[in-house]
Design an enzyme around this catalytic site. Structure first.
Site, PDB file in Angstrom:
ATOM      1  N   PRO A   2       0.811  -1.205   0.000  1.00  0.00           N
ATOM      2  CG  PRO A   2      -0.568  -1.427   1.865  1.00  0.00           C
ATOM      3  CD  PRO A   2       0.727  -1.888   1.315  1.00  0.00           C
ATOM      4  CD  GLU A   3       2.847   3.201  -4.381  1.00  0.00           C
ATOM      5  OE1 GLU A   3       2.899   4.396  -4.725  1.00  0.00           O
ATOM      6  OE2 GLU A   3       3.133   2.270  -5.152  1.00  0.00           O
TER       7      GLU A   3
END
Length: 272
Positions: A2-3
């Site tokens: 996840p960014e």
DNA sequence: CCGAACCTGTGT
DNA sequence: ACACAGGTTCGG
């Protein structure tokens, strides 16, 4: 994995289920993903607390408990946190944290590669990250001048500067490539030569991040939101994962190289 | 500054 | 068997 857009989506999707809930029981089954103060016990720290807020800084999910305590949660490459209306949910050898909420189901944190971390914050969950996380990429106080001052003081490739979380936080490999494409900037260009282009690059950064949030994040394989649903942003990517396909702007073929050990996707004709 | 290391899983 | 994967940290 996840960014910023994925963690933001996770935060929004978990909030209605977690906010105000009391943690009745907790199981932390792996010591090695925890960063805890000496002498503290993760269960005693957590059980009986109420979840008073969910926040985000960069790629960290901030879980605030009462009395300004909390956990800063990182997801590494493969982490997920899923809320189940009732037990058991998915509990297997990769499930490292389980919280049972009084009358409100259960949350399970999984991280198959174990790159994720839970950082205990005995006093102030937003302060516990210190200087390892710089200003959030979507922070409204960030402007082009400040952006350039932070990233431009180096001859490193601009992409490496965008990935440095201590400077500006939230961008990872997907959105760094996407933002550089939109700004028309070559990923290997030295940061110190971006004079006059910082405003445009920051606009591109914000554009790709807000669009990705609108589409609930990018799922390639493992990303899921707080209900276990995939994100829909993958089909909106321009260069990441599109080697050999036509550039959406000029129809040249998207190329892939390796920069700082990371796969890097770009249009050789539009980006300079 | 690059590569390796930390891990497991998937695809070729 | 090998390459590759959304991340971060460390050593040379």
């Amino acid at each position: 994995m996840p960014e910023l857009p994925e963690v933001e989506t996770l935060k929004r999707s978990l909030t209605p289920h977690l906010l105000g809930a009391v943690i009745m029981e907790a199981r932390f089954s792996r010591r090695d993903i925890l960063e805890i103060s000496p002498g503290e016990d993760p269960n005693r720290f957590t059980v009986g607390s109420q979840i008073t807020g969910l926040g985000r800084k960069g790629k960290y999910l901030l879980v605030e408990l009462d009395h300004r305590r909390g956990w800063a949660v990182h997801f590494g490459m493969s982490g997920t946190m899923i809320h189940y209306p009732e037990a058991p949910g998915l509990v297997d050898q990769h499930t490292h944290v389980v919280w049972d909420l009084r009358g409100r189901g259960r949350v399970c944190y999984r991280a198959p590669r174990r790159f994720g971390r839970w950082i205990m914050a005995p006093s102030g969950v937003s302060e516990v990250l210190g200087d390892r996380v710089g200003v959030d990429a979507l922070d409204p106080n960030l402007d082009g001048d400040r952006f350039g001052a932070l990233l431009g003081q180096s001859r490193s490739p601009i992409k490496s500067r965008l990935l440095n979380q201590r400077l500006v936080s939230g961008l990872g490999n997907i959105y760094a490539d996407e933002a550089l494409f939109y700004a028309g900037v070559d990923p290997i260009r030295r940061a110190s030569t971006l004079e006059g282009r910082w405003e445009g690059l920051l606009e591109s950064v914000r554009g790709v991040l807000t669009e990705a949030i609108r589409h609930r994040g990018t799922t390639f394989s493992t990303y899921r939101d707080g209900q276990g649903c995939e994100g829909g942003n993958r089909q909106h990517l321009s260069v990441y994962g599109r080697v050999g396909q036509a550039c959406p702007r000029c129809a040249a073929l998207i190329q892939r190289s390796v920069l700082g050990g990371r796969g890097t996707h770009y249009c050789p004709s539009c980006q300079n």
